[in-house]
Design a protein around this motif. Structure first.
Motif, PDB file in Angstrom:
ATOM      1  N   PHE A 263      -1.655   0.550   1.034  1.00 45.52           N
ATOM      2  CA  PHE A 263      -0.595   1.478   1.443  1.00 45.52           C
ATOM      3  C   PHE A 263      -1.086   2.918   1.267  1.00 45.52           C
ATOM      4  CE2 PHE A 263       1.625  -2.413   0.735  1.00 45.52           C
ATOM      5  CZ  PHE A 263       2.749  -2.369   1.553  1.00 45.52           C
ATOM      6  N   ASP A 264      -1.130   3.650   2.376  1.00 40.80           N
ATOM      7  CA  ASP A 264      -1.557   5.049   2.328  1.00 40.80           C
ATOM      8  C   ASP A 264      -0.464   5.973   1.821  1.00 40.80           C
ATOM      9  OD1 ASP A 264      -4.233   5.000   3.218  1.00 40.80           O
ATOM     10  OD2 ASP A 264      -3.582   4.712   5.280  1.00 40.80           O
ATOM     11  N   ARG A 265       0.788   5.587   2.069  1.00 38.67           N
ATOM     12  CA  ARG A 265       1.890   6.485   1.705  1.00 38.67           C
ATOM     13  C   ARG A 265       2.944   5.729   0.898  1.00 38.67           C
ATOM     14  NH1 ARG A 265       3.392  10.336   6.733  1.00 38.67           N
ATOM     15  NH2 ARG A 265       3.999   8.353   7.708  1.00 38.67           N
TER      16      ARG A 265
ATOM     17  N   GLU B  62       2.069  16.092  -3.509  1.00 40.31           N
ATOM     18  CA  GLU B  62       1.504  14.801  -3.130  1.00 40.31           C
ATOM     19  C   GLU B  62       0.677  14.091  -4.210  1.00 40.31           C
ATOM     20  OE1 GLU B  62       1.828  13.046   0.294  1.00 40.31           O
ATOM     21  OE2 GLU B  62       3.596  14.174  -0.339  1.00 40.31           O
ATOM     22  N   PRO B  63      -0.256  14.756  -4.926  1.00 38.24           N
ATOM     23  CA  PRO B  63      -1.117  13.985  -5.838  1.00 38.24           C
ATOM     24  C   PRO B  63      -0.368  13.197  -6.915  1.00 38.24           C
ATOM     25  CG  PRO B  63      -2.066  16.146  -5.443  1.00 38.24           C
ATOM     26  CD  PRO B  63      -0.678  16.179  -4.858  1.00 38.24           C
ATOM     27  N   SER B  64       0.813  13.681  -7.345  1.00 34.63           N
ATOM     28  CA  SER B  64       1.558  12.947  -8.374  1.00 34.63           C
ATOM     29  C   SER B  64       2.747  12.187  -7.806  1.00 34.63           C
ATOM     30  CB  SER B  64       2.029  13.895  -9.480  1.00 34.63           C
ATOM     31  OG  SER B  64       2.789  14.963  -8.950  1.00 34.63           O
ATOM     32  N   PHE B  65       3.236  12.611  -6.656  1.00 34.58           N
ATOM     33  CA  PHE B  65       4.354  11.934  -5.985  1.00 34.58           C
ATOM     34  C   PHE B  65       3.877  10.604  -5.389  1.00 34.58           C
ATOM     35  CE2 PHE B  65       7.372  12.543  -2.083  1.00 34.58           C
ATOM     36  CZ  PHE B  65       8.254  11.598  -2.576  1.00 34.58           C
ATOM     37  N   THR B  66       2.691  10.600  -4.834  1.00 29.58           N
ATOM     38  CA  THR B  66       2.141   9.383  -4.252  1.00 29.58           C
ATOM     39  C   THR B  66       1.511   8.516  -5.332  1.00 29.58           C
ATOM     40  OG1 THR B  66       0.748   8.546  -2.454  1.00 29.58           O
ATOM     41  CG2 THR B  66      -0.155  10.324  -3.769  1.00 29.58           C
ATOM     42  N   THR B  67       1.380   7.226  -5.041  1.00 29.28           N
ATOM     43  CA  THR B  67       0.806   6.291  -6.004  1.00 29.28           C
ATOM     44  C   THR B  67       0.004   5.236  -5.264  1.00 29.28           C
ATOM     45  OG1 THR B  67       1.359   4.894  -7.931  1.00 29.28           O
ATOM     46  CG2 THR B  67       2.782   4.692  -6.010  1.00 29.28           C
ATOM     47  N   PRO B  68      -1.051   4.693  -5.861  1.00 29.61           N
ATOM     48  CA  PRO B  68      -1.767   3.603  -5.189  1.00 29.61           C
ATOM     49  C   PRO B  68      -0.893   2.363  -5.091  1.00 29.61           C
ATOM     50  CG  PRO B  68      -2.635   3.945  -7.411  1.00 29.61           C
ATOM     51  CD  PRO B  68      -1.666   5.046  -7.154  1.00 29.61           C
ATOM     52  N   LEU B  69      -1.066   1.610  -4.014  1.00 31.75           N
ATOM     53  CA  LEU B  69      -0.347   0.345  -3.861  1.00 31.75           C
ATOM     54  C   LEU B  69      -1.170  -0.590  -2.984  1.00 31.75           C
ATOM     55  CD1 LEU B  69       2.157  -1.442  -4.314  1.00 31.75           C
ATOM     56  CD2 LEU B  69       3.181  -0.376  -2.279  1.00 31.75           C
TER      57      LEU B  69
ATOM     58  N   GLN C  50      -5.393  -5.059   6.178  1.00 30.21           N
ATOM     59  CA  GLN C  50      -4.405  -4.159   6.781  1.00 30.21           C
ATOM     60  C   GLN C  50      -4.330  -2.840   6.007  1.00 30.21           C
ATOM     61  OE1 GLN C  50      -0.537  -5.873   8.188  1.00 30.21           O
ATOM     62  NE2 GLN C  50      -1.165  -7.614   6.916  1.00 30.21           N
ATOM     63  N   ARG C  51      -3.915  -1.814   6.714  1.00 37.20           N
ATOM     64  CA  ARG C  51      -3.675  -0.513   6.104  1.00 37.20           C
ATOM     65  C   ARG C  51      -2.437   0.074   6.787  1.00 37.20           C
ATOM     66  NH1 ARG C  51      -8.425   3.480   4.053  1.00 37.20           N
ATOM     67  NH2 ARG C  51      -7.099   5.152   3.226  1.00 37.20           N
ATOM     68  N   THR C  52      -1.483   0.533   6.004  1.00 44.77           N
ATOM     69  CA  THR C  52      -0.238   1.017   6.582  1.00 44.77           C
ATOM     70  C   THR C  52       0.111   2.409   6.078  1.00 44.77           C
ATOM     71  OG1 THR C  52       2.135   0.586   6.842  1.00 44.77           O
ATOM     72  CG2 THR C  52       1.125  -0.143   4.785  1.00 44.77           C
ATOM     73  N   SER C  53       0.739   3.182   6.945  1.00 40.20           N
ATOM     74  CA  SER C  53       1.169   4.530   6.567  1.00 40.20           C
ATOM     75  C   SER C  53       2.699   4.631   6.506  1.00 40.20           C
ATOM     76  CB  SER C  53       0.615   5.567   7.547  1.00 40.20           C
ATOM     77  OG  SER C  53       1.048   5.282   8.863  1.00 40.20           O
ATOM     78  N   LYS C  54       3.385   3.484   6.412  1.00 38.12           N
ATOM     79  CA  LYS C  54       4.839   3.496   6.259  1.00 38.12           C
ATOM     80  C   LYS C  54       5.215   4.179   4.944  1.00 38.12           C
ATOM     81  CE  LYS C  54       5.815   0.761   9.866  1.00 38.12           C
ATOM     82  NZ  LYS C  54       6.538   1.233  11.060  1.00 38.12           N
ATOM     83  N   LEU C  55       6.362   4.867   4.945  1.00 40.37           N
ATOM     84  CA  LEU C  55       6.861   5.523   3.740  1.00 40.37           C
ATOM     85  C   LEU C  55       7.560   4.490   2.853  1.00 40.37           C
ATOM     86  CD1 LEU C  55       8.411   8.749   5.310  1.00 40.37           C
ATOM     87  CD2 LEU C  55       6.362   8.664   3.878  1.00 40.37           C
TER      88      LEU C  55
END
Length: 524
Positions: free
Chosen positions: A68-70, A374-381, A393-398
């Motif tokens: 998950f990118d986002r 972004e750097p702290s709001f986003t998280t790896p998944l 797969q790679r997705t950019s869904k929120l």
């Protein structure tokens, strides 16, 4: 007329049939392995394409599943993020809004739902919710933040034990022991494997002190950010060059008066805490530690760097220690995946890897988290489930961490409770990766004062824009993420942005209403 013996055989046969049916159905249930690290920046996973470090085992996990990118959190701080995952609810609904709170374990949680669904449940590692875990058949958790070396664990018998070794390895040992026992019992498991790493103060495993030499890390392009036009960012105490010389930099500074760092809380005596951490090492651990750090310490005091040279030196130290704690996490992801594959458990186990939030690795000159940037709001998944989720797969869904509990319940065939506020990702992952999905997400950070002096704020992020409101200082920020991914240029109040601003304010109000956030503060 059926004779008694024949009737008994018939009844036994029917009972056996349905017992076998139940056993078969039980075997069909997927195991759930939820792995959460602490403060893991996306930059520190090479599958995301950054060159900060290499993480081969996490990369392999991503290659076998969905990256998950986002993926985002609802509140970027440790305890609240964990409470969101456990409940599927935002902080204002689960009651754990800041690290000053205590989690109400009496409320409904994912662990309790999984128990009712017939799962063996356990949490191993970091808990950090203050109250006693509920809904778990077993737990073996670190006390508070936990220690990297020779940590103390408290288990479900309420016994506290100090265990010699390195926390990341020991937590994995506990997890593998639990998985092995459930395999023998032929019972599906729901296991939360929670690492301390790479949380501050980033003490690397001994083998990485022996095997590595100090690396040079170029400063990020925003390292000397002056925060022009962003009042909320100006008052923080999160800059790398203000870290503690003691616990953060590993210099032999053992009294508060000797430590020039403010470290997020100037009045804290981290020098004394660092002395205790150092003295708690075993003689063998201390010898390895000294062998690595003494030349670094000697070189520092000989050169006495100042200004930008000092900032670069401190950033190198921070990154060397941070990335090596991540390296041990990656190693243990490999251990777990090897175990699952060797024991025939990998195909029927849903593996989820994430962090309680992202982290600053020098962006804006910072470490830590809290902000909606972004750097702290986003998280790896990463989510892996062979034969059900297409690999690669790679997705950019929120998506957000509030979505994970509903997703797990959906995957195991349980109804998602109406009061859970997240949305299941199952259909997106298994049926239609292009299905219509949300176009905006909501954030609310509550902690405010104390550590790092980050003002309380809330906001909305869409696919392109982000609008934030700092209600303690009554200040707005607006960013066009397509044209300003580093979030340096506040467009709020700028000519030509009026329509976008009003649209985002309306969307923010809609999300506040949707999630029933009666704690939200907006100007009239």
């Amino acid at each position: 007329m059926i004779k008694p013996i024949a009737l008994l055989c018939l009844v036994c046969g029917v009972f056996a049939f349905f017992s076998c049916q139940e056993t078969a159905e039980e075997a069909e249930k997927p195991n759930i392995l939820f792995i959460m690290s602490d403060d893991h920046a996306k930059r520190a996973i090479s599958a995301y394409g950054d060159t900060l470090m290499q993480t081969p085992h996490l990369d392999e996990l991503a290659h076998e599943g969905v990256l998950f990118d986002r993926a985002y959190v609802t509140n970027s701080i440790c305890g609240p993020s964990r409470a969101v995952f456990l409940t599927g609810k935002f902080s204002h609904k689960n009651g754990f809004k800041s690290n000053h709170d205590t989690f109400n374990g009496d409320q409904a949680t994912l662990a309790k739902y999984m128990q009712k669904a017939g799962y063996a449940t356990a949490v191993m590692g970091k808990w950090h919710l203050v109250s006693k875990p509920q809904g778990f058949d077993e737990y073996n958790i670190l006390l508070g933040q936990g220690e990297y070396y020779n940590p103390r664990f408290v288990n479900s018998n309420e016994d506290t034990t100090k265990v010699e070794g390195y926390a990341t390895n020991l937590i994995t040992d506990l997890a593998l022991d639990f998985i092995g026992r459930k395999k023998e019992e032929k019972k599906p498991f729901f296991l939360m494997l929670h690492h301390k790493a790479p949380h501050r103060n980033w003490m690397p495993e001994a083998k990485y002190l022996k095997a590595y030499t100090e690396k040079f890390y170029p400063l990020p392009e925003t390292f000397f950010d002056d925060y022009e036009g962003r009042e909320g960012a100006k008052g923080q105490d999160m800059r790398v060059e203000n870290m503690y010389w003691s616990s953060d930099m590993k210099l032999p500074v053992f009294t508060k008066a000797e430590d020039p760092g403010t470290g997020g809380l100037a009045e804290a005596n981290m020098a004394g805490a660092w002395k205790n951490m150092y003295e708690d090492l075993t003689p063998e651990q201390k010898a390895t530690w000294d062998e690595y750090y003494e030349p670094i310490i000697k070189d520092f005091y000989e050169k006495k760097p100042k200004g930008k040279d000092l900032a670069q030196w401190m950033y190198n130290r921070y990154m060397n220690d941070y990335t090596r704690t991540v390296q041990s996490v990656d190693d243990n992801i490999g251990r777990v995946m090897d175990y699952l594959k060797e024991n025939g458990l990998d195909k029927n186990t849903i593996v989820i890897y994430t962090s309680d939030q992202g982290f600053y690795t020098g962006e804006h000159g910072w470490y830590d988290k809290r902000f909606m940037y972004e750097p702290s709001f986003t998280t790896p998944l990463i989510v892996r489930y062979p034969e059900h989720i297409k690999a690669g797969q790679r997705t950019s869904k929120l998506v957000q961490n509030v979505d994970l509990a509903p997703t797990i319940l959906d995957f195991v065939g349980q109804p998602v409770p109406e009061d859970m506020q997240g949305e299941s990702l199952k259909k997106m992952l298994t049926v239609d990766p292009n299905l219509e999905w949300r176009n905006s997400i909501y954030y609310h950070y509550y902690q405010g004062g104390g550590w790092h002096h980050v003002p309380r704020h809330l906001g909305v992020r869409t696919n392109r824009y982000k609008l934030m409101y700092y209600y303690d200082i009554k200040d707005w920020e607006l960013f066009d993420l397509d044209n300003d991914p580093n979030e340096l240029h506040n467009l709020y109040g700028k000519e030509g942005m009026e329509e976008t601003t009003e649209r985002l304010k309306t969307e923010l109000k809609n999300l506040i209403k949707k999630y029933d956030d009666d704690t939200a503060v907006l100007p009239e």
